[in-house]
Design an enzyme around this catalytic site. Structure first.
Site, mmCIF file in Angstrom:
data_model
loop_
_atom_site.group_PDB
_atom_site.id
_atom_site.type_symbol
_atom_site.label_atom_id
_atom_site.label_comp_id
_atom_site.label_asym_id
_atom_site.label_seq_id
_atom_site.Cartn_x
_atom_site.Cartn_y
_atom_site.Cartn_z
ATOM 1 N N PRO A 2 0.642 -1.379 0.071
ATOM 2 C CA PRO A 2 -0.602 0.117 -0.541
ATOM 3 C C PRO A 2 0.744 1.250 -0.067
ATOM 4 O O PRO A 2 2.128 1.907 0.696
ATOM 5 C CB PRO A 2 -0.459 -0.683 1.212
ATOM 6 C CG PRO A 2 -0.396 -1.826 1.839
ATOM 7 C CD PRO A 2 0.601 -2.126 1.521
ATOM 8 N N GLU A 3 0.532 2.660 -1.184
ATOM 9 C CA GLU A 3 0.803 3.404 -0.970
ATOM 10 C C GLU A 3 0.846 4.676 -0.061
ATOM 11 O O GLU A 3 -0.869 4.306 -0.083
ATOM 12 C CB GLU A 3 1.388 3.837 -2.299
ATOM 13 C CG GLU A 3 2.944 2.495 -2.939
ATOM 14 C CD GLU A 3 4.440 2.681 -2.643
ATOM 15 O OE1 GLU A 3 4.117 3.644 -1.797
ATOM 16 O OE2 GLU A 3 5.395 2.394 -3.060
#
Ligand SMILES: [Zn+2]
Length: 284
Positions: A2-3
């Site tokens: 997840p960014e």
């Protein structure tokens, strides 16, 4: 992984919980990156979630006494949530059965559940008690650079920071001491959109190019957050799967495919253990 845009979208997705009172905390598997503090089971019930913030890829959830509106609003502590490599946070109805990798739940009195699912267990759930420590001074938070979407991340700031750095610009803009949240996808994409070769030493990037790069970092992240917003419906629920936003990239993951601008093949190299994608013709 997840960014920043996924984390921002997650935070927005759980925002309906602000103002809700905790009923119960369930820890099924405490061994994440650090152990989940077991005292949360006793200490969180009857507190109100009063605020959600994001700092870099951390979600910060503030808790106050349930009667905070009547009392003096005393902050009791902040929960730091991190999704690690594979984590996701879902907002569920309370009767939703837990699956194998559902390690941590906060049940709220309104019947909603915040659930952390994390197959690889690199995520984190930490508690910073108010009065003991200021969350901004927490070891995970205090040395972070500015937020990319805030004004502090400006051309002047970046240009000044780059003067003393000789590492390639790609690895430099991924350094969270310089600016947070520019992950591998967004570094490759924003460098393409700025016409900067990722191998360029950071201190050789001109001021006009810096200006362009700052603008493109902000734009790529903002576009991804917008795409995330439109996927919120798929994001939560029993199968809540944030995964990766379906985005069209210029270079990321497109090795050997024709550049969308000049048709030459996209190249892939390794920089700092990470894959970099770029067009040698468009990025000089
Ligand atoms: Zn090209």
């Amino acid at each position: 992984m997840p960014e920043l845009p996924e984390v921002e979208t997650t935070m927005r997705g759980i925002s309906p919980l602000v103002g809700q009172i905790v009923q119960q905390v369930i820890i099924r598997h405490p061994t994440l990156r650090w152990p989940i503090p077991t005292h949360l089971v006793n200490d969180l019930p009857n507190l109100t979630l009063t605020k959600l913030k994001r700092r870099a890829k951390y979600i910060l959830a503030e808790f106050r006494r349930a009667d905070y509106a009547l009392a003096n609003g005393e902050l009791l502590g902040t929960l730091i949530l991190h999704l690690g490599m594979s984590g996701r946070i879902c907002l569920l109805a309370k009767d939703e059965p837990a699956a194998k990798h559902d390690h941590f739940d906060i049940h709220f009195q309104n019947g909603q559940v915040l659930r952390l699912r994390d197959p690889r267990r690199f995520g984190a759930v930490l508690w910073v008690a108010a009065g003991v420590d200021d969350v901004s001074q927490h070891v995970l938070i205090k040395s972070l650079g500015p937020e990319p979407l805030e004004l502090a991340f400006s051309t002047d700031y970046l240009y000044k920071q780059l003067r003393t750095r000789k590492a390639p610009i790609k690895t430099t803009i991924m350094d969270s001491h310089l600016v947070v949240g520019v992950g591998n996808i967004y570094a490759s994409e924003s460098l393409f959109r700025s016409g900067i070769n990722p191998k360029t030493p950071a201190n050789k990037v001109s001021k006009p190019k810096c200006e362009r790069l700052v603008a493109e970092i902000k734009a790529t992240l903002a576009e991804a957050i917008e795409a995330g917003g439109s996927s919120l419906r798929d994001f939560f629920g029993a199968d809540g799967n944030p995964g990766y936003f379906q985005q069209t990239y210029f270079v990321y993951g497109r090795t050997g495919e024709p550049c969308r601008v000049c048709q030459k093949p996209i190249l892939q190299i390794k920089q700092g253990q990470r894959s970099t994608f770029y067009c040698a013709s468009c990025q000089r």
